[in-house]
Design an enzyme around this catalytic site. Sequence first.
Site, PDB file in Angstrom:
ATOM      1  N   LYS A  29      84.258  38.826  21.543  1.00 54.10           N
ATOM      2  CA  LYS A  29      84.447  40.273  21.456  1.00 54.10           C
ATOM      3  C   LYS A  29      83.225  41.017  22.027  1.00 54.10           C
ATOM      4  CE  LYS A  29      85.359  43.950  18.191  1.00 54.10           C
ATOM      5  NZ  LYS A  29      85.207  44.403  16.837  1.00 54.10           N
TER       6      LYS A  29
ATOM      7  N   PHE B 262     113.460  47.141  39.170  1.00 58.74           N
ATOM      8  CA  PHE B 262     113.486  48.380  38.398  1.00 58.74           C
ATOM      9  C   PHE B 262     112.299  49.227  38.856  1.00 58.74           C
ATOM     10  CE2 PHE B 262     116.293  48.828  34.592  1.00 58.74           C
ATOM     11  CZ  PHE B 262     117.161  47.794  34.919  1.00 58.74           C
TER      12      PHE B 262
ATOM     13  N   PRO C 121      99.499  39.839  40.837  1.00 57.66           N
ATOM     14  CA  PRO C 121     100.509  39.509  41.853  1.00 57.66           C
ATOM     15  C   PRO C 121     101.772  40.319  41.617  1.00 57.66           C
ATOM     16  CG  PRO C 121     100.292  37.746  40.235  1.00 57.66           C
ATOM     17  CD  PRO C 121      99.197  38.726  39.948  1.00 57.66           C
TER      18      PRO C 121
ATOM     19  N   ILE D  15     105.316  40.123  41.226  1.00 56.33           N
ATOM     20  CA  ILE D  15     106.264  39.028  40.953  1.00 56.33           C
ATOM     21  C   ILE D  15     107.566  39.263  41.704  1.00 56.33           C
ATOM     22  CG2 ILE D  15     107.521  37.805  39.127  1.00 56.33           C
ATOM     23  CD1 ILE D  15     105.269  38.812  37.185  1.00 56.33           C
TER      24      ILE D  15
ATOM     25  N   ASP E 152      99.698  46.455  36.566  1.00 54.90           N
ATOM     26  CA  ASP E 152      99.321  46.362  37.969  1.00 54.90           C
ATOM     27  C   ASP E 152      97.956  45.710  38.152  1.00 54.90           C
ATOM     28  OD1 ASP E 152     101.613  47.511  39.150  1.00 54.90           O
ATOM     29  OD2 ASP E 152     100.974  49.480  38.426  1.00 54.90           O
TER      30      ASP E 152
ATOM     31  N   ASN F 226     101.030  48.351  28.324  1.00 51.90           N
ATOM     32  CA  ASN F 226     101.695  49.639  28.547  1.00 51.90           C
ATOM     33  C   ASN F 226     102.778  49.833  27.492  1.00 51.90           C
ATOM     34  OD1 ASN F 226     104.301  48.573  29.624  1.00 51.90           O
ATOM     35  ND2 ASN F 226     102.917  47.734  31.177  1.00 51.90           N
TER      36      ASN F 226
ATOM     37  N   LYS G 167     109.819  46.527  48.202  1.00 55.19           N
ATOM     38  CA  LYS G 167     109.976  45.243  47.491  1.00 55.19           C
ATOM     39  C   LYS G 167     110.950  44.323  48.222  1.00 55.19           C
ATOM     40  CE  LYS G 167     107.758  46.685  43.642  1.00 55.19           C
ATOM     41  NZ  LYS G 167     106.753  46.042  42.807  1.00 55.19           N
TER      42      LYS G 167
ATOM     43  N   LYS H 217     110.580  52.249  46.987  1.00 54.20           N
ATOM     44  CA  LYS H 217     110.250  50.992  46.302  1.00 54.20           C
ATOM     45  C   LYS H 217     111.219  49.884  46.689  1.00 54.20           C
ATOM     46  CE  LYS H 217     107.866  51.656  42.554  1.00 54.20           C
ATOM     47  NZ  LYS H 217     107.490  52.026  41.196  1.00 54.20           N
TER      48      LYS H 217
END
Length: 415
Positions: A292, A332, A310, A312, A282, A213, A350, A346
């Site tokens: 390849k 975050f 997972p 974390i 994710d 990302n 979490k 969140k």
Amino acid sequence: MSVLNGKHIVLGLSGGVACYKAAELTRLLTKAGASVQVVMSEAAEHFITPTTMQAVSGRAVYTSQWDGRESNAMPHINLSREADAMLIAPCSADFLAQLAQGRCTELLGLLCVARPMDKVALLLAPAMNREMWAHPATQRNLAQAVADGAVSLGVGCGSQACGETGDGRMLEPEEIVQELEVFFTPKLLAGERVLITAGPTYEAIDPVRGITNRSSGKMGFAVARAAREAGAEVTLVAGPVALATPRGVTRIDVQSAQNMLEIVDQQAPEATVFIATAAVADWRPAAVALHKIKKDGGGAAPQLGLVENPDILARVAASARARSGVLYCVGFAAESENLLEHARAKRERKGVPLLVGNIGPATFGQDDNALLLVDSAGSHELAHASKRELGRQLVVELAHRLAAARGRNPEGVNP
Ligand code: CTP
């Protein structure tokens, strides 16, 4: 704004090739808002001119205790009384010997001895050939100077002007500025061991492709730097990013979410604070192709089966140490809309006391950001600023929450 803003630094140059770096150092200090008064030994004038140092500092340079410009004829008193700190960069082997003996034969040594020791710190950036640095006399003199109240910033390692390679190079100007910032920052996180994840993760599809990302890791690195400046021991678990490690921070590089989890699992039992800034992928491909993947020629795309990685942060937050409050967890949230609503949800999901929300697409790769802090008391915005500045503000916010959680007063901690 840098902690160096408004500070007055007496920059002393003793003789050494590293004097060439003193001009850049002065430029960085003034850029950070410090005023710099340069004082040079006679030997230093062989390596860089007072004219250059005057031009970059914007102040006339002092080279002699007999300088007639001071009306009381006492530059050694006047210059040291105005300073917030004295920095000797470069500090030569001979100047270390002078310091160890308290010699006052030149203005620079005289200034060091005449400074009010309780108010004006003496910071040393040694610079010399590796054999000179390793010599027992040099190490003895340095140890004596430190025992007498000086602070050694250490030396760098690498190729030297003499053609040899080893310890003894002067730290780079940027590193010296980082050390000065550490020196002047109040130690709000003293005694804390802070574990931080940062950057993206990279989930391999085959040996040449993967899923990742746009996280640059800049926010996490800024938090790591600020936590170290505030006196914490910092371990930074970094996904693939192209960023320099902040000085004094232990960095462990990882690639995938599973690598990151392994390292966090190893490190978390030692930590007192866990800050999850990483943009962990994710999902990962269910299987990594050994070679390849080639096009089949018929236009059919390979079918990638994905499995969830997972979580974390959620895992660490569910540990006994986190639930008992020994390990304080900060999450975050990178969102693209409805920041407050998503950040609140969140935080609950979490199970962390503090969740920091930001708008991901607006900040990925940028040097600035805005943060929304959500905790049990409500929400608090840290307005748009550089990530460096936000890192420092977040550390102050964190220190207050830690102090409340642990029944301490962070204001009582001295710099
Ligand atoms: N996080 C983590 N491990 C994961 C996913 C996220 O440790 N596998 C952490 C991040 O480092 C961050 C927080 O959880 O501190 C939230 O990450 P974010 O990507 O915003 O949320 P997700 O849990 O992935 O939820 P969603 O993508 O649905 O918004």
